[in-house]
Design a protein around this motif. Structure first.
Motif, PDB file in Angstrom:
ATOM      1  N   ASN A 239       0.844  -1.198   0.000  1.00 37.56           N
ATOM      2  CA  ASN A 239       0.000   0.000   0.000  1.00 37.56           C
ATOM      3  C   ASN A 239       0.872   1.239   0.000  1.00 37.56           C
ATOM      4  O   ASN A 239       2.059   1.186   0.316  1.00 37.56           O
ATOM      5  CB  ASN A 239      -1.003   0.005   1.166  1.00 37.56           C
ATOM      6  CG  ASN A 239      -0.344  -0.120   2.511  1.00 37.56           C
ATOM      7  OD1 ASN A 239       0.583   0.616   2.840  1.00 37.56           O
ATOM      8  ND2 ASN A 239      -0.818  -1.056   3.326  1.00 37.56           N
TER       9      ASN A 239
ATOM     10  N   ALA B 276       2.366   4.738  -2.191  1.00 34.57           N
ATOM     11  CA  ALA B 276       2.872   5.067  -3.527  1.00 34.57           C
ATOM     12  C   ALA B 276       4.307   5.545  -3.397  1.00 34.57           C
ATOM     13  O   ALA B 276       4.700   6.103  -2.367  1.00 34.57           O
ATOM     14  CB  ALA B 276       2.013   6.148  -4.189  1.00 34.57           C
TER      15      ALA B 276
ATOM     16  N   ARG C 153       4.853   4.936  -8.887  1.00 34.23           N
ATOM     17  CA  ARG C 153       4.165   3.651  -8.846  1.00 34.23           C
ATOM     18  C   ARG C 153       3.175   3.590  -7.684  1.00 34.23           C
ATOM     19  O   ARG C 153       3.511   3.939  -6.552  1.00 34.23           O
ATOM     20  CB  ARG C 153       5.166   2.502  -8.707  1.00 34.23           C
ATOM     21  CG  ARG C 153       6.235   2.478  -9.773  1.00 34.23           C
ATOM     22  CD  ARG C 153       5.643   2.237 -11.155  1.00 34.23           C
ATOM     23  NE  ARG C 153       5.371   0.829 -11.404  1.00 34.23           N
ATOM     24  CZ  ARG C 153       4.437   0.406 -12.228  1.00 34.23           C
ATOM     25  NH1 ARG C 153       3.643   1.244 -12.848  1.00 34.23           N
ATOM     26  NH2 ARG C 153       4.267  -0.893 -12.428  1.00 34.23           N
ATOM     27  N   PRO C 154       1.957   3.125  -7.955  1.00 31.35           N
ATOM     28  CA  PRO C 154       0.935   2.975  -6.911  1.00 31.35           C
ATOM     29  C   PRO C 154       0.971   1.580  -6.288  1.00 31.35           C
ATOM     30  O   PRO C 154       1.779   0.728  -6.670  1.00 31.35           O
ATOM     31  CB  PRO C 154      -0.358   3.192  -7.691  1.00 31.35           C
ATOM     32  CG  PRO C 154      -0.052   2.586  -9.033  1.00 31.35           C
ATOM     33  CD  PRO C 154       1.408   2.863  -9.294  1.00 31.35           C
TER      34      PRO C 154
ATOM     35  N   GLN D 177       3.731   8.454   0.068  1.00 31.15           N
ATOM     36  CA  GLN D 177       2.770   8.282   1.156  1.00 31.15           C
ATOM     37  C   GLN D 177       3.346   7.239   2.108  1.00 31.15           C
ATOM     38  O   GLN D 177       4.300   6.544   1.752  1.00 31.15           O
ATOM     39  CB  GLN D 177       1.434   7.763   0.609  1.00 31.15           C
ATOM     40  CG  GLN D 177       0.779   8.636  -0.432  1.00 31.15           C
ATOM     41  CD  GLN D 177      -0.450   7.949  -1.021  1.00 31.15           C
ATOM     42  OE1 GLN D 177      -0.500   6.729  -1.137  1.00 31.15           O
ATOM     43  NE2 GLN D 177      -1.444   8.736  -1.388  1.00 31.15           N
TER      44      GLN D 177
ATOM     45  N   CYS E 173       4.074   3.850   3.336  1.00 32.97           N
ATOM     46  CA  CYS E 173       4.092   2.658   2.490  1.00 32.97           C
ATOM     47  C   CYS E 173       4.390   1.396   3.285  1.00 32.97           C
ATOM     48  O   CYS E 173       5.160   1.427   4.247  1.00 32.97           O
ATOM     49  CB  CYS E 173       5.181   2.785   1.426  1.00 32.97           C
ATOM     50  SG  CYS E 173       4.810   3.908   0.087  1.00 32.97           S
TER      51      CYS E 173
ATOM     52  N   TYR F 280      -2.793   5.835 -15.744  1.00 33.84           N
ATOM     53  CA  TYR F 280      -2.567   5.740 -14.299  1.00 33.84           C
ATOM     54  C   TYR F 280      -3.306   6.862 -13.563  1.00 33.84           C
ATOM     55  O   TYR F 280      -2.681   7.742 -12.968  1.00 33.84           O
ATOM     56  CB  TYR F 280      -1.070   5.815 -13.989  1.00 33.84           C
ATOM     57  CG  TYR F 280      -0.228   4.784 -14.694  1.00 33.84           C
ATOM     58  CD1 TYR F 280      -0.228   3.453 -14.285  1.00 33.84           C
ATOM     59  CD2 TYR F 280       0.576   5.147 -15.781  1.00 33.84           C
ATOM     60  CE1 TYR F 280       0.545   2.507 -14.932  1.00 33.84           C
ATOM     61  CE2 TYR F 280       1.354   4.210 -16.430  1.00 33.84           C
ATOM     62  CZ  TYR F 280       1.344   2.892 -16.006  1.00 33.84           C
ATOM     63  OH  TYR F 280       2.109   1.955 -16.652  1.00 33.84           O
TER      64      TYR F 280
ATOM     65  N   GLU G 147      -4.785   6.962 -10.779  1.00 29.94           N
ATOM     66  CA  GLU G 147      -4.567   7.001  -9.331  1.00 29.94           C
ATOM     67  C   GLU G 147      -3.351   7.845  -8.950  1.00 29.94           C
ATOM     68  O   GLU G 147      -3.274   8.363  -7.826  1.00 29.94           O
ATOM     69  CB  GLU G 147      -4.401   5.573  -8.777  1.00 29.94           C
ATOM     70  CG  GLU G 147      -3.194   4.806  -9.272  1.00 29.94           C
ATOM     71  CD  GLU G 147      -3.407   4.054 -10.579  1.00 29.94           C
ATOM     72  OE1 GLU G 147      -2.696   3.065 -10.811  1.00 29.94           O
ATOM     73  OE2 GLU G 147      -4.266   4.478 -11.363  1.00 29.94           O
ATOM     74  N   ILE G 148      -2.420   8.000  -9.877  1.00 28.02           N
ATOM     75  CA  ILE G 148      -1.218   8.787  -9.582  1.00 28.02           C
ATOM     76  C   ILE G 148      -1.567  10.221  -9.217  1.00 28.02           C
ATOM     77  O   ILE G 148      -0.924  10.839  -8.364  1.00 28.02           O
ATOM     78  CB  ILE G 148      -0.251   8.750 -10.790  1.00 28.02           C
ATOM     79  CG1 ILE G 148       0.451   7.383 -10.852  1.00 28.02           C
ATOM     80  CG2 ILE G 148       0.776   9.873 -10.717  1.00 28.02           C
ATOM     81  CD1 ILE G 148       1.351   7.212 -12.045  1.00 28.02           C
TER      82      ILE G 148
ATOM     83  N   GLN H  91      -2.237  10.518  -5.620  1.00 28.67           N
ATOM     84  CA  GLN H  91      -1.210  10.061  -4.688  1.00 28.67           C
ATOM     85  C   GLN H  91       0.080  10.869  -4.729  1.00 28.67           C
ATOM     86  O   GLN H  91       0.855  10.826  -3.770  1.00 28.67           O
ATOM     87  CB  GLN H  91      -0.892   8.585  -4.973  1.00 28.67           C
ATOM     88  CG  GLN H  91      -2.088   7.666  -4.766  1.00 28.67           C
ATOM     89  CD  GLN H  91      -1.818   6.254  -5.228  1.00 28.67           C
ATOM     90  OE1 GLN H  91      -1.122   6.021  -6.211  1.00 28.67           O
ATOM     91  NE2 GLN H  91      -2.371   5.287  -4.526  1.00 28.67           N
TER      92      GLN H  91
END
Length: 203
Positions: free
Chosen positions: A62, A64, A82-83, A108, A110, A168, A170-171, A174
Motif C-alpha cells: 500500500n 505510492a 508507482r501505486p 505516502q 508505504c 494511471y 490514481e497517480i 497520490q
C-alpha cells in the motif's frame, strides 16, 4: 508495530498476493517469503539511496513511491511513479554486482515487500509459478520506462497529460503535481494550466 501485529500484517499480505496473482499457490508463497522482507516507510521516507548495489526488487502493498535520479546540476529527474499493487526496482538489478544511481522515496506511508534478487533467483529454479511472477515484475518495470520514453519523445505536453491520466489515474491522487510534472518533462505551472484548461472544457 508489535510482533503479533506484524505477523497478522504478513498474513494479510500473503493473502493479497494469492488474490492478485492467482497462479500462485500457498506453497509458492511460502517459498517466495524466504526471499522477502516486509518493510514500512513514512511519507518522504527514503527507500533506496543512489550509489548502492542493485540487489533488490520491490512490491508495493500500500502507498505510492517515486523513483528518480539526480543530474550533475543537482536537478531531479523522475523516472517513475508507482501505486499500490505494483513492482518496481532499479534496472541494473539484472546485472550482477551493478551499482545504480536510482533514488526511491515514499510519496505516502508505504508497506513494501523487499525481495532479495539473488535469493529469488535460487527459488525460480524450483517453481515455474514464481518464475512467472518474476517475469511479470520485469515486464512492469520495462513497460513503465518505455512508456515514459515514448511520451517524452513523441507527444506534446497536453498529450502526455492525457495519456498518463488514462493509464494511471490514481497517480494524480497520490503524488504532488510537481512530481507528476517532472515525470512528464514539463513545469508544474504548465501542468496546472493543462489541468485547469481540461476542467474548463468539461464545464
Amino acid at each position: 508495530m508489535d510482533r503479533q501485529a506484524m505477523q497478522q500484517q504478513e498474513q494479510l499480505v500473503k493473502q493479497q498476493f494469492l488474490t492478485q496473482f492467482d497462479f500462485l499457490c500457498e506453497e509458492d508463497i511460502e517459498q517466495l517469503w524466504t526471499a522477502v522482507k516486509v518493510e514500512q516507510f513514512p511519507a518522504k521516507g527514503r527507500i533506496r539511496e543512489a550509489g548502492k548495489r542493485a540487489e533488490k526488487i520491490y512490491y508495493i502493498v500500500n502507498g505510492a513511491i517515486r523513483g528518480y535520479f539526480l543530474e550533475l546540476s543537482g536537478e531531479e529527474r523522475t523516472l517513475f511513479i508507482r501505486p499500490a499493487g505494483k513492482f518496481f526496482g532499479p534496472p541494473e538489478v539484472l546485472q550482477e554486482h551493478a551499482v545504480s544511481d536510482l533514488i526511491v522515496e515514499a510519496l505516502q506511508p508505504c508497506v513494501l515487500l523487499t525481495i532479495d534478487h539473488q535469493a529469488l533467483m535460487s527459488i525460480i529454479g524450483k517453481s515455474l509459478s514464481i518464475a512467472r511472477l518474476y517475469t511479470l515484475a520485469l515486464e512492469e518495470n520495462i513497460l513503465v520506462l518505455v512508456f515514459r520514453v515514448k511520451i517524452l519523445a513523441s507527444k506534446t505536453p497536453h498529450e502526455r497529460y492525457e495519456i498518463l491520466l488514462k493509464a494511471y489515474p490514481e497517480i494524480f491522487q497520490q503524488a504532488q503535481l510537481k512530481y507528476i510534472a517532472n515525470f512528464l518533462g514539463i513545469t508544474p505551472t504548465s501542468l496546472s494550466r493543462i489541468i485547469k484548461r481540461k476542467q474548463n472544457e468539461r464545464t
